[in-house]
Write an enzyme that holds these catalytic residues in place. Structure first.
Site, PDB file in Angstrom:
ATOM      1  N   SER A  42       0.840  -1.197   0.000  1.00 59.71           N
ATOM      2  CA  SER A  42       0.000   0.000   0.000  1.00 59.71           C
ATOM      3  C   SER A  42       0.883   1.258   0.000  1.00 59.71           C
ATOM      4  O   SER A  42       1.666   1.454  -0.912  1.00 59.71           O
ATOM      5  CB  SER A  42      -0.957  -0.039   1.194  1.00 59.71           C
ATOM      6  OG  SER A  42      -2.025   0.855   1.013  1.00 59.71           O
ATOM      7  N   ASP A 206      -6.029  -4.111  -2.003  1.00 57.98           N
ATOM      8  CA  ASP A 206      -4.944  -3.668  -1.121  1.00 57.98           C
ATOM      9  C   ASP A 206      -4.189  -4.850  -0.515  1.00 57.98           C
ATOM     10  O   ASP A 206      -4.778  -5.787   0.019  1.00 57.98           O
ATOM     11  CB  ASP A 206      -5.532  -2.804   0.003  1.00 57.98           C
ATOM     12  CG  ASP A 206      -4.479  -1.996   0.721  1.00 57.98           C
ATOM     13  OD1 ASP A 206      -3.641  -2.591   1.416  1.00 57.98           O
ATOM     14  OD2 ASP A 206      -4.487  -0.756   0.594  1.00 57.98           O
TER      15      ASP A 206
END
Length: 354
Positions: A42, A206
């Site tokens: 991320s 993610d």
């Protein structure tokens, strides 16, 4: 000081990634410290890509200057973006008093927008949808992080179909892969990438759901034993969450750090086997763990605040990261390539199973 090579493991966590920006900026000042590999998830993947591309752009001081310029450019863009999805992604946290936090949770426009994500998805944008993270990466001064120069880069994402972690590296660690690693599904459409292993187009969310960050790519025999984790999710939070948002925030924190805790527990188990003489280096790598964090700072931040960034937030987070890295170097530089500086045994005390 003698040259020391280490690996970096960079956590994700929205605007907290500016803390990692500060850490990396300070570490890059030390010419004796070299980065062999970077594993990022991320925001950690964004930082890792910027760092890798900069270091690959030149040798020695030139590469370090390019890396710092890349990181500066990345976070200046993050701070200046007006796209609400980027603001909501970066501003998952923001300092404020607890009393003000409860009030803003109820009345702020950002709170209304947060509620809208429960009713509408990124697919409702239709043909007007654009992932603004793409321009952040393509507009870096040095944007080639798929090259074979500089440190190895590992980018973690979560396969939506299987729920398993996917680590992109080398030529696969593309802009799309980094976007996938930072793809919160309430804000962005899943990033679709062809997987040569399955022979099909796979959708990714993610990487924090499956590995935040992924440590196992750093166990390769060709890499140094040292893994320096830059943590931007607090390991401990002493105050009991009581409000709905505080409870939700803590659930989010626990979920996004569970994969790291599981990996650290496994490393600690292996270390105990080494200490007991039940394992040697031929069977398993006895990695050395180091940690840079600021739990006091992170526990003072609300992980769900959706307000616009106040002026100076990014600079303050960077300064905190620089200070944390400076403290780490002062206290533990001599332990690099020699011993752990983070006490895993204290984190996972031995428990007898009854």
């Amino acid at each position: 000081m003698e040259i020391k090579r280490i690996n970096l493991a960079l956590q994700g966590g929205g605007a907290h990634g500016a803390f990692t920006w500060g850490v990396l900026d300070r570490l890059l000042e030390e010419e004796w410290l070299e980065f062999a590999a970077i594993s990022g998830t991320s925001a950690g993947a964004l930082n890792g890509a910027a760092l890798k591309a900069g270091l690959a752009a030149g040798k020695g001081l030139a590469g370090r200057r390019a890396a710092r310029e890349n990181l500066d450019a990345l976070w200046m863009q993050v701070g200046s973006k007006s796209d609400n999805r980027v603001v909501r992604w970066t501003q998952s946290v923001m300092p404020m008093s607890r009393g003000m936090q409860r009030w803003t949770e109820m009345v702020s426009p950002a709170a209304w927008m947060d509620n809208l994500t429960r009713l509408f998805s990124p697919y409702d944008y239709g043909p007007f949808y654009v992932n603004p993270l793409e321009s952040l990466l393509r507009d870096l001064p040095w944007a080639d992080f798929t090259c074979d120069r500089g440190p190895d880069l590992y980018v973690a994402a979560t396969n939506v179909r299987t729920g398993r972690i996917k680590v992109f590296t080398g030529g696969q660690a593309t802009v799309d892969a980094v976007m996938a690693s930072a793809c919160l599904p309430t804000l962005f459409r899943a990033v679709e990438i062809h997987d040569s292993d399955t022979g099909r187009i796979e959708a990714y969310w993610d990487g924090g759901y499956a590995g935040n960050p992924a440590l196992f790519p750093l166990y390769r025999a060709s890499l140094p034993r040292d893994i320096l984790i830059v943590a931007i999710n607090p390991l401990m939070r002493e105050v009991l969450p009581r409000t709905p948002v505080e409870i939700s925030d803590r659930v989010n924190e626990v979920s996004f750090k569970s994969s790291l805790m599981n990996q650290l527990r496994a490393i600690n188990f292996v270390k105990r086997l080494f200490a007991q003489g039940k394992m040697d280096g031929d069977a398993m790598k006895n990695v050395l763990i180091h940690l840079i964090d600021d739990d006091k700072l992170m526990t003072d931040l609300s992980a769900r605040s959706k307000l616009m960034p106040r002026p100076g937030l990014m600079a303050a987070m960077k300064a905190a990261g620089q200070q944390a890295a400076d403290t780490f170097l002062s206290d533990h530089a001599d332990k690099l390539n020699r011993a752990d500086s983070f006490d895993l045994a204290a984190l996972f005390p031995a428990q007898r199973v009854v």
